[in-house]
Design a protein around this motif. Structure first.
Motif, PDB file in Angstrom:
ATOM      1  N   ASP A 105       0.857  -1.236  -0.022  1.00 22.34           N
ATOM      2  CA  ASP A 105      -0.096   0.176   0.160  1.00 22.34           C
ATOM      3  C   ASP A 105       0.831   1.387   0.092  1.00 22.34           C
ATOM      4  OD1 ASP A 105      -2.410  -0.953  -0.119  1.00 22.34           O
ATOM      5  OD2 ASP A 105      -2.743  -1.544   1.949  1.00 22.34           O
ATOM      6  N   ALA A 106       1.787   1.126   0.650  1.00 18.72           N
ATOM      7  CA  ALA A 106       2.846   2.452   0.912  1.00 18.72           C
ATOM      8  C   ALA A 106       3.365   2.816  -0.590  1.00 18.72           C
ATOM      9  CB  ALA A 106       4.245   2.212   1.520  1.00 18.72           C
ATOM     10  N   LEU A 114      -5.214   4.955   6.600  1.00 16.73           N
ATOM     11  CA  LEU A 114      -6.410   4.046   6.961  1.00 16.73           C
ATOM     12  C   LEU A 114      -5.984   2.691   6.788  1.00 16.73           C
ATOM     13  CD1 LEU A 114      -9.083   6.532   5.651  1.00 16.73           C
ATOM     14  CD2 LEU A 114      -8.517   6.284   7.993  1.00 16.73           C
ATOM     15  N   THR A 115      -5.012   2.246   5.807  1.00 13.29           N
ATOM     16  CA  THR A 115      -4.736   0.819   5.565  1.00 13.29           C
ATOM     17  C   THR A 115      -3.942   0.410   6.638  1.00 13.29           C
ATOM     18  OG1 THR A 115      -2.531   1.272   4.624  1.00 13.29           O
ATOM     19  CG2 THR A 115      -4.493   1.713   3.170  1.00 13.29           C
ATOM     20  N   LYS A 116      -3.869  -1.157   6.787  1.00 12.41           N
ATOM     21  CA  LYS A 116      -3.286  -1.935   7.527  1.00 12.41           C
ATOM     22  C   LYS A 116      -1.712  -1.493   7.723  1.00 12.41           C
ATOM     23  CE  LYS A 116      -2.381  -6.771   9.136  1.00 12.41           C
ATOM     24  NZ  LYS A 116      -2.567  -8.048   8.892  1.00 12.41           N
ATOM     25  N   GLN A 117      -0.975  -1.440   6.636  1.00 11.01           N
ATOM     26  CA  GLN A 117       0.133  -1.134   6.629  1.00 11.01           C
ATOM     27  C   GLN A 117       0.537   0.434   6.938  1.00 11.01           C
ATOM     28  OE1 GLN A 117       2.363  -0.644   2.793  1.00 11.01           O
ATOM     29  NE2 GLN A 117       4.096  -1.362   3.448  1.00 11.01           N
ATOM     30  N   GLY A 118      -0.260   1.237   6.662  1.00  9.86           N
ATOM     31  CA  GLY A 118      -0.373   2.639   6.971  1.00  9.86           C
ATOM     32  C   GLY A 118      -0.254   2.838   8.677  1.00  9.86           C
ATOM     33  N   GLN A 119      -0.734   1.868   9.348  1.00 12.13           N
ATOM     34  CA  GLN A 119      -0.827   1.789  10.706  1.00 12.13           C
ATOM     35  C   GLN A 119       0.323   0.832  11.364  1.00 12.13           C
ATOM     36  OE1 GLN A 119      -4.805   1.328  12.266  1.00 12.13           O
ATOM     37  NE2 GLN A 119      -5.624   1.996  10.159  1.00 12.13           N
ATOM     38  N   ASP A 120       1.346   0.377  10.445  1.00 13.87           N
ATOM     39  CA  ASP A 120       2.267  -0.629  10.877  1.00 13.87           C
ATOM     40  C   ASP A 120       3.534   0.329  10.805  1.00 13.87           C
ATOM     41  OD1 ASP A 120       3.388  -2.856  11.802  1.00 13.87           O
ATOM     42  OD2 ASP A 120       3.331  -4.031   9.676  1.00 13.87           O
ATOM     43  N   THR A 121       4.766  -0.364  11.220  1.00 10.94           N
ATOM     44  CA  THR A 121       6.124   0.044  11.214  1.00 10.94           C
ATOM     45  C   THR A 121       6.809  -1.112  10.697  1.00 10.94           C
ATOM     46  OG1 THR A 121       6.593  -0.631  13.646  1.00 10.94           O
ATOM     47  CG2 THR A 121       5.693   1.709  13.354  1.00 10.94           C
ATOM     48  N   THR A 122       6.472  -2.002  10.308  1.00  5.25           N
ATOM     49  CA  THR A 122       7.313  -3.011   9.878  1.00  5.25           C
ATOM     50  C   THR A 122       8.227  -2.472   8.703  1.00  5.25           C
ATOM     51  OG1 THR A 122       5.793  -4.621  10.430  1.00  5.25           O
ATOM     52  CG2 THR A 122       7.608  -5.487   8.983  1.00  5.25           C
ATOM     53  N   LYS A 123       9.407  -2.890   8.497  1.00 10.31           N
ATOM     54  CA  LYS A 123      10.371  -2.322   7.357  1.00 10.31           C
ATOM     55  C   LYS A 123      10.510  -3.396   6.309  1.00 10.31           C
ATOM     56  CE  LYS A 123      13.236   0.647  10.397  1.00 10.31           C
ATOM     57  NZ  LYS A 123      14.777   0.946  10.791  1.00 10.31           N
ATOM     58  N   PRO A 173       7.058   1.724   6.514  1.00 11.35           N
ATOM     59  CA  PRO A 173       6.019   2.064   5.458  1.00 11.35           C
ATOM     60  C   PRO A 173       5.861   3.651   5.053  1.00 11.35           C
ATOM     61  CG  PRO A 173       5.169   0.412   7.112  1.00 11.35           C
ATOM     62  CD  PRO A 173       6.543   0.894   7.590  1.00 11.35           C
ATOM     63  N   ASP A 174       6.145   4.404   6.302  1.00 12.78           N
ATOM     64  CA  ASP A 174       5.888   5.889   6.021  1.00 12.78           C
ATOM     65  C   ASP A 174       6.907   6.331   5.174  1.00 12.78           C
ATOM     66  OD1 ASP A 174       3.892   5.577   7.825  1.00 12.78           O
ATOM     67  OD2 ASP A 174       4.703   6.811   9.286  1.00 12.78           O
ATOM     68  N   GLN A 175       8.229   5.881   5.373  1.00 11.01           N
ATOM     69  CA  GLN A 175       9.307   6.257   4.430  1.00 11.01           C
ATOM     70  C   GLN A 175       9.300   5.916   2.940  1.00 11.01           C
ATOM     71  OE1 GLN A 175      12.469   4.530   6.828  1.00 11.01           O
ATOM     72  NE2 GLN A 175      13.167   6.639   7.430  1.00 11.01           N
ATOM     73  N   ARG A 176       8.354   4.469   2.957  1.00  7.10           N
ATOM     74  CA  ARG A 176       8.175   4.168   1.583  1.00  7.10           C
ATOM     75  C   ARG A 176       7.214   4.745   0.772  1.00  7.10           C
ATOM     76  NH1 ARG A 176       9.889  -0.909   0.278  1.00  7.10           N
ATOM     77  NH2 ARG A 176       7.909  -1.697  -0.960  1.00  7.10           N
ATOM     78  N   PHE A 177       6.073   5.203   1.444  1.00  8.50           N
ATOM     79  CA  PHE A 177       5.104   6.209   0.807  1.00  8.50           C
ATOM     80  C   PHE A 177       5.728   7.267   0.066  1.00  8.50           C
ATOM     81  CE2 PHE A 177       2.699  10.087   1.073  1.00  8.50           C
ATOM     82  CZ  PHE A 177       1.377   9.719   0.432  1.00  8.50           C
TER      83      PHE A 177
END
Length: 679
Positions: free
Chosen positions: A503-504, A594-603, A609-613
């Motif tokens: 999703d990111a 709002l997505t599952k990955q958007g609320q996660d921190t798994t690299k 995920p935030d950085q990948r966005f």
């Protein structure tokens, strides 16, 4: 009618996107990584220049091919689409049923590729047109030729269009626009910098070559070229600037035909409309009335013999690409100076573009059948829904807009119509005659069909099923007069959108595109239209004042960005696109969260995920241009150059600061209280 796009649709000014890939396959293309970490330049701090950080090694090593003016992910996607379309066309070259889609697109392609026949014919196909020009004796006969040429898609001093009435958007109206120039824009006739002077010189050489290729001696050809240039320079003086053309209300002028008949007698409006097939209308939208007022005077101030020279140049130039090789070579020699392109594109690429341009929804049917699966449309539809929810939430929580204006904005947002992939109803090309040995006649037939299709809409209710881009187009647009966002199948594929991407990546790429187009409904232009597409002020005076203040700050921000030498972004020209970029990033971010990955921190590959966005977003604008093309785009393109489409929004977006720990002293750093926030 204004249509705003993610990137300009014209070939010379399309914006570049990035190549981002991932595990598995998408649309038959082998992929390896969604975020191409091999191009990261670790010597650059993300907070100093995020575009350079993500794309630096690519920028340092990539070479622009001789037949290109730019490279980038978008260019690669465009090239991939060209290869796919070529395969479709070559599969259509065999004996096909007469009148079938395959026969028409295949024979059209074949006829253009047949340079032996085209070269043998020389300029014979346009000799009847040149003879008609030579027979012109007075203004009425001149205007008859102008109208006849327009019906072939050859618009000279008259630019005629049919589209929604911007103050009665349910009905179509005839509109007229400023036109008549051979150089890209009015300013090219008046600037005196060395680059522009070289372009002016190359253009005059091109005009002279058009005359010599049709039998005029060299001395006379140069004299005629000077005549054409001087007429065009006079016309240019009546044109509005690119910035002035962004004024929505100033470019809507519904005028009774009777008024035009009496005030501009030299144009002969009644006869002109009759000859265009538009007789019976009682009013027109003359979008730039100053042009037609000036034209009315020029028609008598410039001798008929000089107008004939002008029309000959315009006619020959209009068909340079469909005549023999020397004509296309002459056109390329001029284009080379204008854009910096070193080598002409292969003929097959030009022909793929020609088929797409002239028979777009025929070729498009074959394209989507092969390359756009139903699941891609379904996934895209869900993304649009998520982005709409995110935008609605943003509007509801704005701290600068009143509840009353918010309620109206929400109604307009919910009324936006989405179009994904391809039209529900395909255009009719049954009247287009295609002969595999007659490329010129094929082109005329297709142009006439396009004109007649447009004319058939005049005075009728607006058909909201009509598309203004073909399915293979790698772009997207928002139409304010129908309140629609449109995403052709061409952009909904690797590397911009992939059903297998996390999703990111998808929200940072195609999510930004969706948010960008939605925001166009609320930028400095789109905000002047209501939910049904009429120019109508739905703002309170207080909210409008606050909004206009934000517009001015956006303009000032981008005016400060230096692109090349002392060349700056034109903040006023690029206002709408910059605002859409701001909105696109913010809305896509909220939807991603709002997505599952958007609320996660798994690299993944070492990045959150935030950085990948944000990295995905920087990748989609990865591009490198020839200097000449950059200068041209600054003059003409309402989009900012790629790097500033990344840096401008991100340096004003708090989540970016958090994702990459941007601190005071970093070059992108702006104090929190000074960061620009709109939506």
């Amino acid at each position: 009618m204004n249509k705003v796009t993610l990137s300009a649709a014209a070939v010379a000014v399309v914006s570049s996107f990035a190549a981002c890939s991932g595990p598995g396959t998408g649309n038959g293309k082998t992929q390896q990584h969604f975020i191409e970490t091999q191009y990261i330049d670790s010597t650059v701090k993300p907070g100093d220049n995020f575009f350079q950080f993500v794309n630096g090694k690519w920028l340092d090593t990539v070479k622009i091919p001789e037949d290109k003016v730019a490279v980038g992910g978008f260019n690669k996607l465009y090239d991939d689409n060209q290869e796919e379309l070529r395969a479709i066309l070559e599969d259509s070259l065999g004996d096909k049923k007469a009148g079938s889609i395959e026969q028409k697109v295949g024979d059209y392609y074949r006829s253009g590729m047949d340079t032996i026949t085209r070269d043998k014919r020389g300029y014979d196909p346009i000799k009847p047109m040149l003879a008609s020009i030579e027979a012109i004796k007075d203004l009425p006969s001149l205007m008859i030729y102008v109208a006849d040429a327009a019906k072939r898609g050859d618009q000279s001093i008259i630019s005629f269009n049919v589209g929604p009435d911007q103050k009665n958007s349910s009905m179509n109206i005839a509109s007229f626009h400023q036109t008549g120039l051979g150089l890209p824009d009015r300013d090219y006739y008046f600037k005196t910098d060395s680059s522009t002077l070289n372009i002016q010189k190359a253009y005059r050489v091109y005009l002279a070559s058009l005359f010599t290729l049709t039998g005029t001696d060299s001395a006379t050809a140069q004299k005629d070229a000077a005549t054409v240039y001087q007429i065009e320079k006079q016309i240019a003086g009546s044109h509005k600037t690119r910035v002035e053309l962004r004024d929505v209300t100033a470019n809507y002028n519904k005028i009774p035909v009777a008024t035009l008949v009496s005030t501009e007698p030299n144009i002969g409006w009644s006869d002109l409309l009759k000859n265009l097939g538009a007789n019976g209308v009682d009013s027109l939208d003359v979008e730039q009335p100053g042009y037609y007022q000036a034209l009315n005077k020029l028609l008598v101030a410039v001798p008929i013999d000089q107008w004939k020279i002008y029309l000959k140049a315009n006619t020959i130039g209009s068909y340079a690409g469909v005549l023999s090789t020397p004509f296309s070579d002459a056109a390329f020699a001029y284009s080379k100076v204008l854009t910096g392109r070193d080598k002409q594109e292969d003929l097959w690429k030009r022909m793929v573009s020609a088929v797409d341009h002239n028979l777009g929804e025929l070729l498009g049917q074959l394209y989507v059948k092969k390359y756009f699966p139903p699941e891609a449309k379904k996934r895209m539809d869900q993304l649009v829904t998520n982005l709409e929810t995110a935008f609605s939430n943003r509007i509801q929580h704005l701290d600068w807009m009143s509840d009353t204006t918010k309620a109206t904005a929400q109604i307009k947002l919910k009324a936006i119509v989405r179009k994904i992939g391809y039209p529900n109803t395909w255009r009719d090309y049954s009247k287009v005659n295609v002969d595999k040995a007659k490329y010129f006649e094929n082109t005329i037939s297709a142009r006439e069909n396009n004109y007649n299709f447009q004319l058939s809409q005049l005075g009728k209710p607006v058909d909201k099923n009509i598309w203004y881009m073909t399915p293979p187009t790698v772009n997207a647009y928002y139409d304010p007069t129908t309140n629609q966002i449109v995403f052709p199948a061409g952009i909904l594929q690797y590397p911009f959108f992939d059903k297998d991407a996390d999703d990111a990546v998808n929200y940072g790429a195609i999510g930004m595109v969706i948010g960008h187009e939605m925001t166009h409904g609320f930028d400095d232009q789109g905000s002047q239209y209501d939910k049904v597409g009429n120019i109508n002020n739905w703002w309170s005076s207080e909210d409008k004042a606050k909004f206009d203040e934000k517009v001015q700050k956006i303009q000032k921000l981008y005016d400060g960005f230096t692109v090349l030498d002392s060349l700056h972004v034109n903040g006023k020209l690029t206002t709408g696109e910059n605002m859409a970029d701001f909105g696109g990033v913010a809305i896509a971010w909220d939807a991603f969260k709002l997505t599952k990955q958007g609320q996660d921190t798994t690299k993944i590959d070492g990045y959150t995920p935030d950085q990948r966005f944000f990295m995905s977003l920087a990748q989609i604008w990865r591009s490198k241009y020839k200097d000449a093309t950059i200068r041209q785009r600054i003059n003409l393109d309402p989009h900012s150059p790629a790097m500033w489409r990344v840096l401008g929004p991100l340096m004003n977006f708090d989540p970016f600061y958090k994702a990459f720990n941007v601190q005071p002293g970093d070059k992108m750093y702006i104090k929190p209280e000074d960061r620009l926030k709109i939506w």
